[in-house]
Scaffold this motif. Structure first.
Motif, PDB file in Angstrom:
ATOM      1  N   ALA A  34      38.125 -16.343  63.098  1.00 15.88           N
ATOM      2  CA  ALA A  34      36.719 -16.433  63.512  1.00 15.88           C
ATOM      3  C   ALA A  34      35.792 -16.254  62.313  1.00 15.88           C
ATOM      4  CB  ALA A  34      36.418 -15.381  64.578  1.00 15.88           C
ATOM      5  N   GLY A  35      36.108 -15.302  61.456  1.00 17.31           N
ATOM      6  CA  GLY A  35      35.298 -15.112  60.248  1.00 17.31           C
ATOM      7  C   GLY A  35      35.324 -16.333  59.353  1.00 17.31           C
ATOM      8  N   LEU A  36      36.504 -16.940  59.231  1.00 15.77           N
ATOM      9  CA  LEU A  36      36.625 -18.159  58.421  1.00 15.77           C
ATOM     10  C   LEU A  36      35.823 -19.305  59.020  1.00 15.77           C
ATOM     11  CD1 LEU A  36      40.430 -18.059  57.590  1.00 15.77           C
ATOM     12  CD2 LEU A  36      38.544 -17.833  55.963  1.00 15.77           C
ATOM     13  N   GLY A  41      32.148 -22.301  57.984  1.00 11.25           N
ATOM     14  CA  GLY A  41      31.380 -23.391  58.584  1.00 11.25           C
ATOM     15  C   GLY A  41      29.919 -23.337  58.186  1.00 11.25           C
ATOM     16  N   THR A  42      29.344 -22.145  58.244  1.00 13.07           N
ATOM     17  CA  THR A  42      27.946 -21.979  57.829  1.00 13.07           C
ATOM     18  C   THR A  42      27.782 -22.316  56.356  1.00 13.07           C
ATOM     19  OG1 THR A  42      27.608 -20.273  59.512  1.00 13.07           O
ATOM     20  CG2 THR A  42      26.030 -20.337  57.686  1.00 13.07           C
ATOM     21  N   ALA A  43      28.708 -21.838  55.530  1.00 15.76           N
ATOM     22  CA  ALA A  43      28.632 -22.110  54.090  1.00 15.76           C
ATOM     23  C   ALA A  43      28.738 -23.604  53.807  1.00 15.76           C
ATOM     24  CB  ALA A  43      29.729 -21.346  53.352  1.00 15.76           C
ATOM     25  N   VAL A  76      27.640 -13.590  54.751  1.00 11.62           N
ATOM     26  CA  VAL A  76      28.046 -12.296  54.179  1.00 11.62           C
ATOM     27  C   VAL A  76      28.811 -11.439  55.190  1.00 11.62           C
ATOM     28  CG1 VAL A  76      27.210 -10.133  53.162  1.00 11.62           C
ATOM     29  CG2 VAL A  76      26.300 -12.330  52.366  1.00 11.62           C
ATOM     30  N   PRO A  77      28.300 -11.223  56.407  1.00  9.88           N
ATOM     31  CA  PRO A  77      29.097 -10.441  57.365  1.00  9.88           C
ATOM     32  C   PRO A  77      30.425 -11.117  57.715  1.00  9.88           C
ATOM     33  CG  PRO A  77      26.838 -10.638  58.154  1.00  9.88           C
ATOM     34  CD  PRO A  77      26.968 -11.529  56.952  1.00  9.88           C
ATOM     35  N   ALA A  78      30.426 -12.447  57.779  1.00  7.52           N
ATOM     36  CA  ALA A  78      31.676 -13.156  58.071  1.00  7.52           C
ATOM     37  C   ALA A  78      32.686 -12.946  56.949  1.00  7.52           C
ATOM     38  CB  ALA A  78      31.408 -14.639  58.286  1.00  7.52           C
ATOM     39  N   LEU A  79      32.231 -12.955  55.710  1.00  9.57           N
ATOM     40  CA  LEU A  79      33.129 -12.694  54.577  1.00  9.57           C
ATOM     41  C   LEU A  79      33.670 -11.270  54.616  1.00  9.57           C
ATOM     42  CD1 LEU A  79      31.542 -14.510  51.518  1.00  9.57           C
ATOM     43  CD2 LEU A  79      33.821 -14.853  52.454  1.00  9.57           C
ATOM     44  N   LEU A 150      40.762 -23.091  50.252  1.00 12.87           N
ATOM     45  CA  LEU A 150      41.238 -21.836  50.858  1.00 12.87           C
ATOM     46  C   LEU A 150      41.796 -22.059  52.256  1.00 12.87           C
ATOM     47  CD1 LEU A 150      38.689 -19.238  49.570  1.00 12.87           C
ATOM     48  CD2 LEU A 150      41.178 -18.998  49.530  1.00 12.87           C
ATOM     49  N   LEU A 151      41.192 -22.946  53.004  1.00 12.52           N
ATOM     50  CA  LEU A 151      41.729 -23.270  54.326  1.00 12.52           C
ATOM     51  C   LEU A 151      43.137 -23.841  54.195  1.00 12.52           C
ATOM     52  CD1 LEU A 151      41.372 -23.541  57.366  1.00 12.52           C
ATOM     53  CD2 LEU A 151      40.280 -25.749  56.953  1.00 12.52           C
TER      54      LEU A 151
END
Length: 161
Positions: A34-36, A41-43, A76-79, A150-151
């Motif tokens: 989910a974080g990825l 996705g946002t990035a 940032v929170p997702a990372l 990275l994916l």
């Protein structure tokens, strides 16, 4: 690479809990993915906006900068979630991950992604003050590439672990 005994002993309780409780292990994997998805996705969307803005007019650049500024609240929170869940995943099976060259490549790429993110923040400040877009576009292109690589490396790691 051999896992230091002190480290292995320190996380043995976690490895046992992770292995014994399916809901726990599934939840940690879910949080990592989910974080990825959310952060990456946002990035990626933001990186594409920056790359378009670098070639566009003042209006497109202003919209791209707003997108970049807003993206920090999500990325940032997702990372942080990705790193924390990644530590939990890694420590659940240290011997497998420590021995995997793919794991070390992934960690190095995560480090490069984090450094690039800090560089993007610095480039954002420069672009606002001096309308300098070259560094911002370069950082966004690197970010876009790193997220995709990275994916792939993460997928390769799960297949080989």
């Amino acid at each position: 690479m051999h896992v230091p005994a002190a480290l292995s002993d320190a996380v043995a309780w976690w490895a046992a809990a992770y292995g014994d409780h399916r809901l726990l292990s599934v939840s940690i994997r879910f949080l990592h993915i989910a974080g990825l998805v959310i952060g990456g996705g946002t990035a990626i969307i933001t990186d594409r906006a920056i790359l378009r803005g670098a070639r566009g007019d003042a209006g497109q650049r202003a919209a791209a900068m707003e997108s970049l500024h807003r993206s920090h609240r999500t990325v940032v929170p997702a990372l942080v979630l990705v790193v924390a869940s990644g530590v939990l995943l890694s420590t659940a099976d240290l011997s497998t991950f420590f021995a995997s060259p793919i794991y070390w490549v992934k960690l190095a790429l995560v480090g490069v992604l984090l450094v690039n993110g800090a560089g993007l923040v610095a480039a954002e400040r420069l672009a606002v003050g001096r309308n300098e877009w070259r560094r911002l576009a370069f950082g966004s292109a690197a970010s876009l590439t790193l997220w995709i690589v990275l994916l792939f490396v993460g997928t390769l790691l799960t297949a080989s672990a």
